[in-house]
Enzyme design. Structure first.
Site, PDB file in Angstrom:
ATOM      1  N   ILE A 148       5.980 -14.994   2.721  1.00  0.00           N
ATOM      2  CA  ILE A 148       4.734 -15.297   2.047  1.00  0.00           C
ATOM      3  C   ILE A 148       3.610 -15.099   3.063  1.00  0.00           C
ATOM      4  O   ILE A 148       3.820 -15.212   4.272  1.00  0.00           O
ATOM      5  CB  ILE A 148       4.700 -16.722   1.438  1.00  0.00           C
ATOM      6  CG1 ILE A 148       5.011 -17.794   2.480  1.00  0.00           C
ATOM      7  CG2 ILE A 148       5.660 -16.831   0.281  1.00  0.00           C
ATOM      8  CD1 ILE A 148       4.950 -19.210   1.921  1.00  0.00           C
ATOM      9  N   ASP A 149       2.434 -14.771   2.578  1.00  0.00           N
ATOM     10  CA  ASP A 149       1.319 -14.438   3.451  1.00  0.00           C
ATOM     11  C   ASP A 149       0.925 -15.612   4.342  1.00  0.00           C
ATOM     12  O   ASP A 149       1.161 -16.772   4.004  1.00  0.00           O
ATOM     13  CB  ASP A 149       0.101 -14.017   2.625  1.00  0.00           C
ATOM     14  CG  ASP A 149       0.360 -12.784   1.786  1.00  0.00           C
ATOM     15  OD1 ASP A 149       1.253 -12.000   2.150  1.00  0.00           O
ATOM     16  OD2 ASP A 149      -0.340 -12.608   0.770  1.00  0.00           O
ATOM     17  N   ARG A 150       0.287 -15.291   5.439  1.00  0.00           N
ATOM     18  CA  ARG A 150      -0.173 -16.320   6.387  1.00  0.00           C
ATOM     19  C   ARG A 150      -1.031 -17.380   5.698  1.00  0.00           C
ATOM     20  O   ARG A 150      -0.848 -18.577   5.918  1.00  0.00           O
ATOM     21  CB  ARG A 150      -0.984 -15.662   7.518  1.00  0.00           C
ATOM     22  CG  ARG A 150      -1.547 -16.666   8.518  1.00  0.00           C
ATOM     23  CD  ARG A 150      -2.392 -15.986   9.572  1.00  0.00           C
ATOM     24  NE  ARG A 150      -3.571 -15.369   8.975  1.00  0.00           N
ATOM     25  CZ  ARG A 150      -4.478 -14.654   9.656  1.00  0.00           C
ATOM     26  NH1 ARG A 150      -4.299 -14.454  10.948  1.00  0.00           N
ATOM     27  NH2 ARG A 150      -5.521 -14.135   9.050  1.00  0.00           N
ATOM     28  N   THR A 188      -1.147 -18.132   2.537  1.00  0.00           N
ATOM     29  CA  THR A 188      -0.514 -18.699   1.345  1.00  0.00           C
ATOM     30  C   THR A 188       0.394 -19.830   1.811  1.00  0.00           C
ATOM     31  O   THR A 188       1.117 -19.691   2.791  1.00  0.00           O
ATOM     32  CB  THR A 188       0.304 -17.641   0.591  1.00  0.00           C
ATOM     33  OG1 THR A 188      -0.554 -16.598   0.154  1.00  0.00           O
ATOM     34  CG2 THR A 188       1.016 -18.247  -0.609  1.00  0.00           C
ATOM     35  N   ARG A 244      -1.862 -11.236  -5.501  1.00  0.00           N
ATOM     36  CA  ARG A 244      -3.247 -10.943  -5.126  1.00  0.00           C
ATOM     37  C   ARG A 244      -3.694  -9.589  -5.672  1.00  0.00           C
ATOM     38  O   ARG A 244      -4.796  -9.449  -6.203  1.00  0.00           O
ATOM     39  CB  ARG A 244      -3.383 -10.986  -3.606  1.00  0.00           C
ATOM     40  CG  ARG A 244      -3.054 -12.347  -3.008  1.00  0.00           C
ATOM     41  CD  ARG A 244      -2.860 -12.283  -1.509  1.00  0.00           C
ATOM     42  NE  ARG A 244      -4.086 -11.888  -0.827  1.00  0.00           N
ATOM     43  CZ  ARG A 244      -4.134 -11.605   0.467  1.00  0.00           C
ATOM     44  NH1 ARG A 244      -3.029 -11.663   1.207  1.00  0.00           N
ATOM     45  NH2 ARG A 244      -5.276 -11.264   1.013  1.00  0.00           N
TER      46      ARG A 244
END
Length: 303
Positions: free
Chosen positions: A136-138, A140, A236
């Site tokens: 998962i993104d930084r 998020t 996103r």
């Protein structure tokens, strides 16, 4: 080493900026070093870092072989939601990078897992990503699962492919939705110009996101998003494709940050999988973080 072939769409951009923007793993300073070393050419001729692109210009970039990296275990507190001898599930905070990468050599989830788990992590994804099944993104937050052995890793990876490993997110998107629910079925690939971004692309990989409205507010909508596939930045990109980028997403939405948000308003709320050893379903949930529930929009009257 096979060179990367890049084609400039527009003219007038400095080559160091163009190369850094097209190659995800390169910073501008790293691109400058490659130019100084003669590793960036056009028509077989080395290019200077202050040269500028011309429309249709074809540039070849010879990247150096990756150097071995030692990942150091670090005593970083983890919010462990579930753990046994096969898997560990973490509630990742906003701002934590999942695995070491250029610009983030330590302080990552992997550094923390190596300290917490010792040698009990799957080695399938190599030294840089031990145990990591999905990312998962930084910016998020929320649930992420890691495997403690190769058998568990293979089983969970197969569940990602057949969708038995289910991930449900909550998000706040900009604008209002006419419908109460829907599905975005739009393939995603690397952005044709900005290589650090993703985009809906007919030639990309299949990507499906199911969404439903949880609440309607002035200028924003609270959503639940369920992933059927797991492409980079999928929610996103899909929400931006609908014309409703996530609140605070300065990559796919407005460039101005939102006060109180470190990035996009996105939280991995629920996770469901079949336990790799027992085959029994495991369903986990973590609460919305304070930065999410404290958003001003939730203090307004629902429309």
């Amino acid at each position: 080493m096979t060179p990367l072939i890049l084609t400039a769409q527009e003219g007038g951009e400095r080559l160091d900026a163009f190369v850094a923007g097209q190659v995800e793993e390169l910073t501008r300073s790293a691109a400058q070093r490659l130019l100084e070393q003669g590793a960036v050419t056009s028509g077989g001729k080395p290019l200077k870092k202050n040269a500028k692109t011309t429309p249709g210009m074809v540039v070849e970039v010879l990247l150096p072989d990756p150097q071995p990296v030692e990942i150091v275990p670090q005593n970083i507190p983890l919010d462990v939601v579930y753990e046994d001898s096969d898997v560990i599930v973490i509630n990742k905070p906003v701002g934590m990078v999942v695995h070491p990468a250029p610009g983030h050599p330590d302080g990552t989830l992997v550094n923390a897992l190596l300290y917490h788990c010792g040698d009990s992590l799957s080695g399938i994804n190599g030294e840089l990503r031990p145990g990591i099944v999905h990312r998962i993104d930084r910016d998020t937050s929320g649930l992420i699962i890691a495997a403690k052995n190769d058998r568990a890793h293979l089983a969970l990876a197969a569940q990602l492919q057949d969708h038995t490993l289910a991930r449900v997110y909550e998000a706040v998107a900009v604008g209002g939705f006419k419908e109460d629910s829907g599905t975005v079925n739009a393939p995603i690939g690397r952005h044709p110009v900005d290589r650090k971004k993703m985009a809906v692309d007919p030639k990309g990989r299949a990507a499906v996101t199911h969404w439903r409205v949880l609440g309607r507010y002035s200028g924003c909508t609270h959503l639940e998003c369920r992933l059927e596939t797991g492409r980079t930045h999928q929610i996103r990109v899909h929400m931006a494709y609908l014309g409703h980028p996530l609140l605070g997403d300065t990559v796919y939405g407005a460039k101005k940050p939102v006060p109180g948000l470190a990035g996009q308003c996105l939280h991995a709320r629920r996770l469901r999988f079949l336990h790799p050893a027992t085959g029994q379903p495991v369903e986990l949930e973590c609460p919305l973080p304070q930065w999410f529930v404290n958003l001003p929009i939730f203090r307004q009257n629902q429309n």
